[in-house]
Design a protein around this motif. Structure first.
Motif, PDB file in Angstrom:
ATOM      1  N   GLU A  14       0.830  -1.202   0.000  1.00 27.70           N
ATOM      2  CA  GLU A  14       0.000   0.000   0.000  1.00 27.70           C
ATOM      3  C   GLU A  14       0.868   1.257   0.000  1.00 27.70           C
ATOM      4  N   TYR A  49       3.986   1.611  -0.966  1.00 34.35           N
ATOM      5  CA  TYR A  49       4.696   1.718  -2.230  1.00 34.35           C
ATOM      6  C   TYR A  49       3.763   2.244  -3.327  1.00 34.35           C
ATOM      7  N   PHE A  50       2.556   1.684  -3.405  1.00 32.22           N
ATOM      8  CA  PHE A  50       1.588   2.107  -4.414  1.00 32.22           C
ATOM      9  C   PHE A  50       1.221   3.571  -4.221  1.00 32.22           C
ATOM     10  N   GLU A  51       1.024   3.967  -2.976  1.00 27.89           N
ATOM     11  CA  GLU A  51       0.675   5.361  -2.692  1.00 27.89           C
ATOM     12  C   GLU A  51       1.821   6.303  -3.058  1.00 27.89           C
ATOM     13  N   VAL A 101       2.522   5.650  -7.314  1.00 24.05           N
ATOM     14  CA  VAL A 101       1.505   5.599  -8.369  1.00 24.05           C
ATOM     15  C   VAL A 101       0.348   6.565  -8.104  1.00 24.05           C
ATOM     16  N   LYS A 112      -6.586   9.089  -5.131  1.00 27.50           N
ATOM     17  CA  LYS A 112      -6.781   8.168  -4.014  1.00 27.50           C
ATOM     18  C   LYS A 112      -8.100   8.421  -3.283  1.00 27.50           C
ATOM     19  N   TYR A 170      -6.549   2.796  -0.859  1.00 26.02           N
ATOM     20  CA  TYR A 170      -5.459   2.145  -1.587  1.00 26.02           C
ATOM     21  C   TYR A 170      -5.933   1.293  -2.754  1.00 26.02           C
ATOM     22  N   TYR A 171      -7.217   0.987  -2.821  1.00 28.02           N
ATOM     23  CA  TYR A 171      -7.693  -0.006  -3.775  1.00 28.02           C
ATOM     24  C   TYR A 171      -8.690   0.503  -4.808  1.00 28.02           C
ATOM     25  N   ALA A 202      -7.904  -1.538  -7.943  1.00 28.04           N
ATOM     26  CA  ALA A 202      -6.778  -2.478  -7.880  1.00 28.04           C
ATOM     27  C   ALA A 202      -7.158  -3.646  -6.978  1.00 28.04           C
ATOM     28  N   PHE A 208      -2.071  -5.592  -5.849  1.00 28.01           N
ATOM     29  CA  PHE A 208      -1.753  -4.592  -6.861  1.00 28.01           C
ATOM     30  C   PHE A 208      -1.182  -5.221  -8.131  1.00 28.01           C
ATOM     31  N   LYS A 266       6.708  -3.220 -13.253  1.00 24.90           N
ATOM     32  CA  LYS A 266       6.532  -2.044 -12.387  1.00 24.90           C
ATOM     33  C   LYS A 266       7.887  -1.378 -12.160  1.00 24.90           C
TER      34      LYS A 266
END
Length: 147
Positions: A34, A36-38, A41, A71, A74-75, A94, A98, A124
């Motif tokens: 979460e 890392y994605f935030e 991305v 956002k 996270y999903y 997502a 992810f 990625k």
């Protein structure tokens, strides 16, 4: 105390500890994904550097478009697309690891039809993200570059 009771008292706490540890490891991994994605991305500007199927290259259709996965959590959340002063809104979703990204955009402009589908990440390696269709071996590719 019988040997059966001793065994029971040794096994049950071990199972509880093992189960708790597994949940803790899952949660730590989930939280790292979460974060890392935030950080990399969500709420970042991306441009399309490749949009292609087996017979056609659509990349030039996306010149000057900027894509932002906003956002909500996270999903999932809104997907904001801008081109000059035009703003288009869609959605993104997502899955929990992810590995899958569902994109939904309005049918107009017509170039959004190609993007509206379930995608799987094939790479990625930021600043570039690479996608292929989820659940398909179709020769379709989408690459996006973070600005």
């Amino acid at each position: 105390m019988s040997s059966l009771k001793k065994t029971f008292f040794l096994i049950i706490p071990s199972l509880v500890i093992f189960t708790s540890c597994k949940k803790l490891v899952d949660k730590v991994t989930e939280t790292q994904l979460e974060k890392y994605f935030e950080a990399n991305v969500l709420n970042r500007d991306f441009i399309i550097t490749l949009a292609k199927d087996s017979t056609s290259d659509f990349t030039s259709n996306y010149n000057s478009y900027v894509f932002v996965l906003q956002k909500t959590d996270y999903y999932h959340g809104p997907l904001k697309v801008t081109k000059g002063s035009n703003v288009y809104m869609g959605t993104w979703v997502a899955n929990e690891d992810f590995g899958k990204l569902d994109i939904a955009l309005p049918a107009m402009p017509p170039e959004f039809v190609f993007l509206t589908r379930s995608w799987r990440f094939t790479s990625k390696n930021l600043p570039e993200l690479k996608f292929a269709p989820w659940g398909s071996n179709a020769q379709i590719a989408l690459n996006m570059y973070r600005q």
